[in-house]
Enzyme design. Structure first.
Site, short mmCIF file in Angstrom:
data_model
loop_
_atom_site.label_atom_id
_atom_site.label_comp_id
_atom_site.label_asym_id
_atom_site.label_seq_id
_atom_site.Cartn_x
_atom_site.Cartn_y
_atom_site.Cartn_z
N GLU A 155 38.76 39.05 33.60
CA GLU A 155 39.62 39.97 34.71
C GLU A 155 39.25 38.91 36.15
O GLU A 155 38.45 38.68 36.41
CB GLU A 155 39.85 41.04 34.62
CG GLU A 155 40.31 41.11 32.82
CD GLU A 155 38.92 42.79 32.76
OE1 GLU A 155 38.81 43.63 34.13
OE2 GLU A 155 39.70 43.51 31.81
N LYS A 162 38.84 39.51 40.03
CA LYS A 162 37.96 41.43 40.32
C LYS A 162 38.12 40.89 41.68
O LYS A 162 38.19 40.42 42.97
CB LYS A 162 36.39 40.41 41.08
CG LYS A 162 35.46 41.96 41.82
CD LYS A 162 33.97 41.44 41.32
CE LYS A 162 33.00 42.16 41.47
NZ LYS A 162 33.50 43.12 42.77
N ARG A 182 35.57 56.36 43.22
CA ARG A 182 34.20 55.80 42.72
C ARG A 182 33.20 56.84 42.73
O ARG A 182 32.47 57.11 41.81
CB ARG A 182 33.85 55.10 43.81
CG ARG A 182 33.00 54.12 42.64
CD ARG A 182 32.67 52.95 44.20
NE ARG A 182 30.73 51.50 43.77
CZ ARG A 182 31.34 51.10 43.22
NH1 ARG A 182 32.09 49.99 43.60
NH2 ARG A 182 29.75 50.23 42.44
N LYS A 200 29.86 40.19 37.03
CA LYS A 200 30.62 39.99 38.25
C LYS A 200 30.67 38.55 38.74
O LYS A 200 28.92 37.81 39.21
CB LYS A 200 30.27 40.68 38.92
CG LYS A 200 29.07 41.41 39.70
CD LYS A 200 29.04 42.22 40.69
CE LYS A 200 27.83 43.24 41.74
NZ LYS A 200 27.35 43.96 41.77
P1 AMP Z 1 29.91 45.73 43.16
O1 AMP Z 1 31.09 47.12 43.63
O2 AMP Z 1 29.77 44.17 44.10
O3 AMP Z 1 29.32 46.37 42.26
O4 AMP Z 1 31.42 45.24 41.48
C1 AMP Z 1 31.68 46.06 41.31
C2 AMP Z 1 33.26 47.01 40.70
O5 AMP Z 1 33.79 45.64 41.31
C3 AMP Z 1 33.38 47.99 40.83
O6 AMP Z 1 32.78 48.77 41.29
C4 AMP Z 1 34.96 48.09 40.87
O7 AMP Z 1 35.35 48.57 41.77
C5 AMP Z 1 35.56 46.16 41.38
N1 AMP Z 1 36.58 45.32 40.13
C6 AMP Z 1 37.66 44.66 40.91
N2 AMP Z 1 38.31 44.08 39.93
C7 AMP Z 1 37.71 44.69 38.35
C8 AMP Z 1 37.71 44.09 37.48
N3 AMP Z 1 38.29 43.91 36.73
N4 AMP Z 1 37.00 45.06 36.61
C9 AMP Z 1 36.13 46.04 36.58
N5 AMP Z 1 35.43 46.19 37.90
C10 AMP Z 1 36.43 45.39 38.68
#
Ligand code: AMP
Length: 547
Positions: free
Chosen positions: A244, A246, A266, A411
């Protein structure tokens, strides 16, 4: 349980460094506690007051606490601050001040942990104009009845920083040991219940009760988190992955039952009032009772706006109708945790996705499932071209594990050298910035501790320094000369050119050319970078270090 006994247990745990011994001490106590005290004790011993899902906040900053102590000790607030600066710890300072007072006072009531919990609940419930005054009166009353050792731990509980080395991990294991239940089930129940107090009660009833936990609308579930990785690595490890975009926005959880809905951030704070556009969109997109997980992005003139715009809206309390017109908030939904009375977190992602597609018309984040790294790579480049942050790759057969940053969500984003860190201290600014903090001491986390890593003094605008000052001014725990220490809570994102080893900070590392990028007040302290993560980044830098 008398609060004195609780304080003595804390004292014993503070002097215990071994994990197994800590678990052993706590588990023995848990077994003997009655049902009404068990949840209170388990939360208190972790330095928490309310269940993690609860919106209740104590709302006591260090300042209010100092005022309360000053009154009870019969001294001025400034003198309290002096003792704190000398001892370097609020708890020890309170203990010392109450010990001086004890010699002159004749009468105080015995406090139980239930009394303390009840008073803290009243403090949290106090709202409105007079709330600070009411809170202060309750704080004074509590300290009036506290003996010195009780005061030490009471003040630390009020700041939700108990410092006795009992984190979620130890507490979970102590529960499993006390009631001879499966630690895996304790963890599972905790993920769904989001409150170890309740989990302890279930554990007492046995494995089946833990297995039977259900999630419910309006009790927010901790968000599942992602690890950094690569497309090739993820496909090599797992085969086909669900991919998906991000999105660069803010995480949200949408709960709906009948015609009621709520939205949580969050950090599991309720933000429904700030996001009426999201409620309207999603209420119109499903007729079912659901808990949905997704990311809100802000759109203006058809384009995604920087994620700080979304954050600002999450924080906003007034004038929402006015700004709604200019910037549209759009939900992108990628998961479903609950549907019409059923908990779905045990089901594989592929099943949850099918259900999601069946109940939601619109706002679904597009997804492909593929083991073709070229195809995933093309999607990654499309994502970046469209202004998104990168891709999320998810293992199709994986359950939803609340609060876990595991290998099931990977990610993928361009190598950007930024870190999320906690602000634990600051120096007052100079010249025209003398009335705000000018540079900040930042920490990463290791186990349950915050470890200093670097200072950051550049990258701020005057407005940002002012905003950070207003967020931190009530969190000051101690001050020595120009140096201030904070009760940790604020998370910031910083950029850097390189990680270096350094004897100057306890972590053994320091950042080269650190610069402030933005506030991450959507993140909580337990989401900041870990010391292991810093070590990995340092190792990865390998040969290509800048000169
Ligand atoms: P990070 O904040 O860098 O740890 O990345 C994870 C965050 O990406 C998640 O907590 C979401 O807020 C965001 N996110 C954006 N798109 C998605 C997606 N398709 N699936 C899950 N998380 C996503």
């Amino acid at each position: 349980m008398d609060f004195t006994e609780f304080a003595q247990i804390c004292e014993q745990l503070e002097g215990t460094s071994g994990r197994l011994e800590t678990i052993d001490i706590i588990s023995r106590i848990l077994t003997g506690l009655p049902d009404d005290e068990l949840p209170i004790f388990i939360r208190f011993v972790m330095g928490r007051i309310f269940p993690d899902w609860s919106p209740k906040k104590l709302g006591i900053g260090p300042n209010l606490l100092y005022e309360g102590i000053a009154y009870v000790a019969g001294i001025r607030r400034d003198d309290v601050v002096q003792v704190i600066n000398r001892t370097g710890d609020v708890g020890r300072a309170v203990e010392e001040l109450l010990a001086q007072k004890e010699q002159t006072s004749f009468f105080s009531e015995n406090l139980t942990i239930t009394d303390v919990y009840r008073d803290l609940t009243s403090i949290a419930a106090s709202e409105g104009k007079k709330s600070q005054r009411e809170k202060l009166l309750l704080v004074r009353r509590l300290f009036t009845n506290a003996r010195p050792l009780e005061g030490k731990y009471l003040s630390r509980i009020m700041l939700e920083d108990l410092r006795i080395g009992v984190g979620e991990g130890n507490a979970r294991e102590a529960i499993a040991k006390a009631f001879a239940v499966d630690p895996v089930l304790v963890e599972y129940a905790f993920q769904a219940e989001n409150d170890l107090g309740k989990v302890a009660l279930l554990a007492r009833k046995g494995n089946n009760s833990l297995r039977d936990v259900r999630i419910e609308p309006f009790r927010p579930v901790r968000m599942m988190l992602a690890q950094q990785g690569t497309i090739n690595g993820a496909v090599a490890d797992n085969g086909a992955m669900a991919a998906e975009y991000k999105y660069d926005g803010s995480r949200f959880q949408f709960h709906k039952a009948g015609n009621r809905c709520k939205i949580y951030s969050r950090k599991l704070e309720e933000v429904t009032a700030a996001l009426p556009d999201i409620s309207e969109s999603l209420m119109a997109a499903t007729t079912h009772d659901v808990i949905l997980d997704g990311e809100v992005i802000a759109i203006s003139g058809g384009k995604p706006m920087p994620f700080q715009t979304v954050l600002r809206r999450f924080r906003r309390k007034h004038g929402i109708d006015l700004i709604r017109e200019e910037i549209r908030m759009v939900p992108n939904v990628f998961d479903i945790l609950y549907l019409d009375g059923k908990t779905l977190i045990d089901q594989p992602l592929s099943e949850r996705r099918k259900k999601l597609e069946g109940v939601l018309t619109g706002y679904l984040a597009p997804q492909i499932v593929s083991d073709d790294t070229d195809e995933i790579d093309r999607m990654y480049r499309d994502a970046l071209a469209a202004g998104h942050e990168g891709l999320m790759l998810k293992v199709p057969g994986s359950p939803y594990t609340p609060g876990v940053r595991g290998k099931n969500w990977i990610k993928i984003k361009p190598d950007v050298d930024t870190l999320d860190l906690a602000v634990i201290g600051a120096d007052w600014g100079e010249g025209k910035r003398a009335h705000v903090f000018g540079s900040f001491l930042l920490a990463c986390q290791d186990q349950d501790e915050l470890i200093p890593l670097s200072k950051v003094a550049t990258g701020f605008s005057d407005e940002q320094l002012q905003e950070i000052y207003s967020l931190l001014k009530d969190r000051v725990i101690s001050q020595q000369g120009k140096e201030v220490r904070f009760e940790p809570g604020l998370v910031v994102e910083v950029g850097y050119s390189e990680i270096q080893t350094s004897p100057n900070y306890e972590s053994g590392f320091a950042l080269r050319f650190p610069r402030f990028i933005g506030l991450r007040d959507d993140k909580s302290i337990d989401e900041i970078e870990t010391l292991d993560g810093i070590r990995e980044r340092y190792a990865r830098q390998g040969g290509n270090r800048s000169q």
